[in-house]
Scaffold this motif. Structure first.
Motif, PDB file in Angstrom:
ATOM      1  N   SER A 194      24.993  53.853  46.874  1.00 54.75           N
ATOM      2  CA  SER A 194      24.562  52.919  47.801  1.00 54.75           C
ATOM      3  C   SER A 194      25.431  52.101  48.659  1.00 54.75           C
ATOM      4  O   SER A 194      25.362  51.053  48.940  1.00 54.75           O
ATOM      5  CB  SER A 194      23.760  51.615  47.160  1.00 54.75           C
ATOM      6  N   GLY A 195      26.734  52.829  48.624  1.00 57.78           N
ATOM      7  CA  GLY A 195      27.712  52.293  49.713  1.00 57.78           C
ATOM      8  C   GLY A 195      28.541  51.255  48.991  1.00 57.78           C
ATOM      9  O   GLY A 195      29.574  50.665  49.760  1.00 57.78           O
ATOM     10  N   TYR A 196      28.720  51.272  47.697  1.00 55.14           N
ATOM     11  CA  TYR A 196      29.603  50.264  47.107  1.00 55.14           C
ATOM     12  C   TYR A 196      30.941  51.060  46.806  1.00 55.14           C
ATOM     13  O   TYR A 196      30.941  51.952  46.271  1.00 55.14           O
ATOM     14  CB  TYR A 196      28.941  49.841  45.677  1.00 55.14           C
ATOM     15  N   GLY A 197      32.038  50.557  47.154  1.00 56.30           N
ATOM     16  CA  GLY A 197      33.239  51.198  46.730  1.00 56.30           C
ATOM     17  C   GLY A 197      33.875  50.543  45.397  1.00 56.30           C
ATOM     18  O   GLY A 197      33.889  49.438  45.145  1.00 56.30           O
ATOM     19  N   TYR A 198      34.655  51.417  44.838  1.00 60.15           N
ATOM     20  CA  TYR A 198      35.187  50.906  43.472  1.00 60.15           C
ATOM     21  C   TYR A 198      36.455  49.991  43.634  1.00 60.15           C
ATOM     22  O   TYR A 198      37.352  50.097  44.452  1.00 60.15           O
ATOM     23  CB  TYR A 198      35.895  52.214  42.853  1.00 60.15           C
ATOM     24  N   ILE A 199      36.419  48.692  43.040  1.00 57.82           N
ATOM     25  CA  ILE A 199      37.675  48.081  42.956  1.00 57.82           C
ATOM     26  C   ILE A 199      37.905  47.681  41.607  1.00 57.82           C
ATOM     27  O   ILE A 199      37.275  47.539  40.792  1.00 57.82           O
ATOM     28  CB  ILE A 199      37.319  46.801  43.653  1.00 57.82           C
ATOM     29  N   GLU A 200      39.385  47.528  41.409  1.00 55.26           N
ATOM     30  CA  GLU A 200      40.026  47.047  40.224  1.00 55.26           C
ATOM     31  C   GLU A 200      40.950  46.042  40.268  1.00 55.26           C
ATOM     32  O   GLU A 200      41.858  46.219  41.415  1.00 55.26           O
ATOM     33  CB  GLU A 200      40.576  48.435  39.455  1.00 55.26           C
ATOM     34  N   THR A 201      40.743  44.965  39.776  1.00 54.65           N
ATOM     35  CA  THR A 201      41.764  44.136  39.870  1.00 54.65           C
ATOM     36  C   THR A 201      42.534  43.515  38.620  1.00 54.65           C
ATOM     37  O   THR A 201      42.084  44.271  37.482  1.00 54.65           O
ATOM     38  CB  THR A 201      40.870  42.589  40.166  1.00 54.65           C
ATOM     39  N   PRO A 202      43.399  42.988  38.334  1.00 52.84           N
ATOM     40  CA  PRO A 202      44.316  42.578  37.079  1.00 52.84           C
ATOM     41  C   PRO A 202      43.368  42.163  35.978  1.00 52.84           C
ATOM     42  O   PRO A 202      42.420  41.216  36.239  1.00 52.84           O
ATOM     43  CB  PRO A 202      45.544  41.684  37.510  1.00 52.84           C
ATOM     44  N   GLY A 203      43.792  42.106  34.827  1.00 50.24           N
ATOM     45  CA  GLY A 203      43.212  41.500  33.749  1.00 50.24           C
ATOM     46  C   GLY A 203      43.389  40.087  33.535  1.00 50.24           C
ATOM     47  O   GLY A 203      42.731  39.250  32.967  1.00 50.24           O
ATOM     48  N   PHE A 204      44.425  39.681  34.231  1.00 49.42           N
ATOM     49  CA  PHE A 204      44.586  38.119  34.326  1.00 49.42           C
ATOM     50  C   PHE A 204      44.826  37.798  35.835  1.00 49.42           C
ATOM     51  O   PHE A 204      45.269  38.377  36.430  1.00 49.42           O
ATOM     52  CB  PHE A 204      46.006  37.715  33.471  1.00 49.42           C
ATOM     53  N   GLU A 205      44.613  36.588  36.014  1.00 49.30           N
ATOM     54  CA  GLU A 205      44.732  35.632  37.267  1.00 49.30           C
ATOM     55  C   GLU A 205      45.293  34.390  37.117  1.00 49.30           C
ATOM     56  O   GLU A 205      45.450  33.878  35.991  1.00 49.30           O
ATOM     57  CB  GLU A 205      43.417  35.728  37.899  1.00 49.30           C
ATOM     58  N   ASN A 206      45.771  33.534  38.410  1.00 48.19           N
ATOM     59  CA  ASN A 206      46.295  32.458  38.150  1.00 48.19           C
ATOM     60  C   ASN A 206      45.034  31.634  37.552  1.00 48.19           C
ATOM     61  O   ASN A 206      44.016  31.865  38.054  1.00 48.19           O
ATOM     62  CB  ASN A 206      46.640  31.733  39.520  1.00 48.19           C
ATOM     63  N   VAL A 207      45.236  30.729  36.826  1.00 47.68           N
ATOM     64  CA  VAL A 207      44.172  29.994  36.119  1.00 47.68           C
ATOM     65  C   VAL A 207      43.243  29.261  37.064  1.00 47.68           C
ATOM     66  O   VAL A 207      41.971  29.226  36.763  1.00 47.68           O
ATOM     67  CB  VAL A 207      44.627  28.996  34.876  1.00 47.68           C
ATOM     68  N   GLU A 208      43.978  28.757  38.184  1.00 42.76           N
ATOM     69  CA  GLU A 208      43.303  27.821  39.012  1.00 42.76           C
ATOM     70  C   GLU A 208      41.989  28.859  39.780  1.00 42.76           C
ATOM     71  O   GLU A 208      41.209  28.117  40.247  1.00 42.76           O
ATOM     72  CB  GLU A 208      44.180  27.229  40.192  1.00 42.76           C
ATOM     73  N   LEU A 209      42.311  30.226  39.834  1.00 44.06           N
ATOM     74  CA  LEU A 209      41.161  30.723  40.508  1.00 44.06           C
ATOM     75  C   LEU A 209      39.927  30.638  39.824  1.00 44.06           C
ATOM     76  O   LEU A 209      38.761  30.313  40.443  1.00 44.06           O
ATOM     77  CB  LEU A 209      41.519  32.192  40.511  1.00 44.06           C
TER      78      LEU A 209
END
Ligand code: ATP
Ligand code: MG
Length: 420
Positions: free
Chosen positions: A35-50
């Motif tokens: 349905s037009g969704y592309g795969y994305i992968e992000t890190p397992g951790f982020e800046n806590v403020e996010l």
């Protein structure tokens, strides 16, 4: 104790059960990819403020459940407790919203971490597949996501789930409602924690599962009665599109969900066979989130489905997924010469795409045939010195027990023909 154990609130996915998890992830992803969704992968951790900004300081996720830590370099990070904030962060960082192709539709699959009180269906490490449609305000997009989740659950064979639907209003009407609700809640007999919540995030008090709280909420003002005309029309359109698609849902005026960023459409998928951890997935519209994390206004909608709880839901409904056997052919060599020849054949079959495995460790015929059985292979290739002298291997049908010699150079064709 001399052996290590998986940390509290976690568990390992091991064969053969792990195959079910993988199949569930794939079943949830399939309608999205289609349905037009592309795969994305992000890190397992982020800046806590996010997360503290994006998910909200007053949420359980941020205030109690987050694995936050400081690196040796002094950076404050957190293991991701959910996917939406990270995905939106990544989309903004890559300027996906500026490519002139809105909405940006993305899907993801991965591990999430929350410091929770572990119980069945509630873990400290769990798995979600999620979808986000960023940068468009269109009731059809909200409907699309709900329809795709429904499709995923149905493909898995699930039927005892319900879709709860609500609208949380927008920045015009929600504040008016919030005031009215706060006025009502201040008059109740509540413990100190809950009274504090009334001041910071009164909507979440509606979500309190405790009976002492719930029984006092009878007669609380309902958001439904405060929605502005634009929100009402939007919500009505989502409902109509779902009905037209044959997707049944229940209006739930008290559904608020635990995250601060939701606006308008909110929904939850609950399964009736799971006891108290009944939510298998949830999501909604989050028109304000982008601005909360420093981006431009980007009205968006998304959901995340819990893989662990979906597997539990399958168990609750007694559904066994039909998973194809992982191995089609299993090779059983008898003797050194056969070992070399069959190993060569195995490699040939694998290169040709036939799922093949080999009896390692110099087992005798009995042990090797046991391994062949356990592998679930449909065919065994058996060869000893006499077979090789004749230039053949025995191709054994593991179901019927029938066995026939096949010339060495004809094995691939014979196997292919039979598996077809
Ligand atoms: P709950 O009300 O059960 O705590 P939630 O509202 O915190 O759920 P979301 O943040 O919406 O859950 O996450 C979406 C889905 O992820 C949930 O419906 C559930 O299936 C799964 N999930 C969330 N937390 C956990 C957990 N600790 N263990 C296993 N699955 C989880
Ligand atoms: Mg939770």
């Amino acid at each position: 104790m001399s052996t290590f154990q998986a940390p509290k609130g976690t568990y390992d996915l091991i064969p053969p059960d792990s195959a079910t998890y993988l199949a569930v992830r794939e079943a949830i992803a399939a309608p999205l990819k289609n349905s037009g969704y592309g795969y994305i992968e992000t890190p397992g951790f982020e800046n806590v403020e996010l997360f503290s900004r994006g998910v909200g300081e007053s949420t359980d996720i941020v205030s109690k459940e987050m694995y936050a830590f400081e690196t040796k370099g002094g950076t404050k990070l957190a293991l991701r407790p959910e996917g939406t904030a990270s995905v939106l962060r990544a989309a903004l960082q890559a300027n996906l919203h500026k490519l002139g192709n809105l909405p940006v539709k993305l899907w993801y699959s991965g591990s999430y971490y929350r410091y929770e009180r572990p119980q069945k269906g509630r873990y400290r490490h769990f798995s979600q597949v999620g979808a986000e449609a960023i940068g468009a305000e269109d009731p059809a997009l909200d409907a699309e996501l709900i329809i795709l989740a429904d499709q995923a659950y149905r493909t898995l064979g699930l039927s005892q789930f319900r879709i709860l639907l609500n609208s949380l209003g927008d920045k015009e009407c929600r504040p008016v409602y919030r005031d009215a609700l706060q006025g009502f809640l201040r008059g109740l007999e509540l413990d100190e924690d809950t009274r504090r919540r009334v001041e910071i995030n009164p909507l979440r008090v509606l979500d309190d599962k405790r009976a002492v709280v719930q029984k006092q909420l009878v007669g609380a003002p309902l958001l439904r009665d405060y929605l502005c005309d634009a929100c009402k029309a939007y919500h009505e359109e989502v409902r109509e599109l779902l009905t037209a698609a044959g997707v049944a849902y229940q209006d739930d005026e008290k559904l608020v969900r635990g995250l601060d960023y939701y606006t308008r459409t909110t929904f939850e998928f609950v399964h009736d066979g799971l006891g108290s951890q009944s939510a298998v997935g949830g999501g909604g519209r989050y028109d304000g989130l982008s601005e909360m994390i420093g981006g431009p206004a980007l009205p968006s909608v998304g959901w995340a489905l819990g893989v662990d709880r979906t597997v539990l839901a399958l168990e609750a409904e007694g559904i066994e997924l039909e998973l194809p056997a992982t191995t089609s052919v299993f090779a059983v060599p008898l003797g050194e010469e056969a070992r070399r020849v069959l190993f060569g054949l195995v490699t040939e079959l694998r290169r040709a795409g036939v799922a093949t495995d080999f009896s390692y460790g110099g087992k005798g015929l009995k042990g090797a045939m046991k391994s062949a059985n356990r592998s679930g292979a449909r065919y065994a290739l058996v060869a000893g010195e006499r077979d090789l002298a004749e230039g053949v291997v025995q191709l054994k049908d593991m179901q019927s027990g029938e066995q026939s010699p096949v010339a060495l150079d004809a094995v691939l064709d014979a196997v292919r023909e039979r598996l077809a």
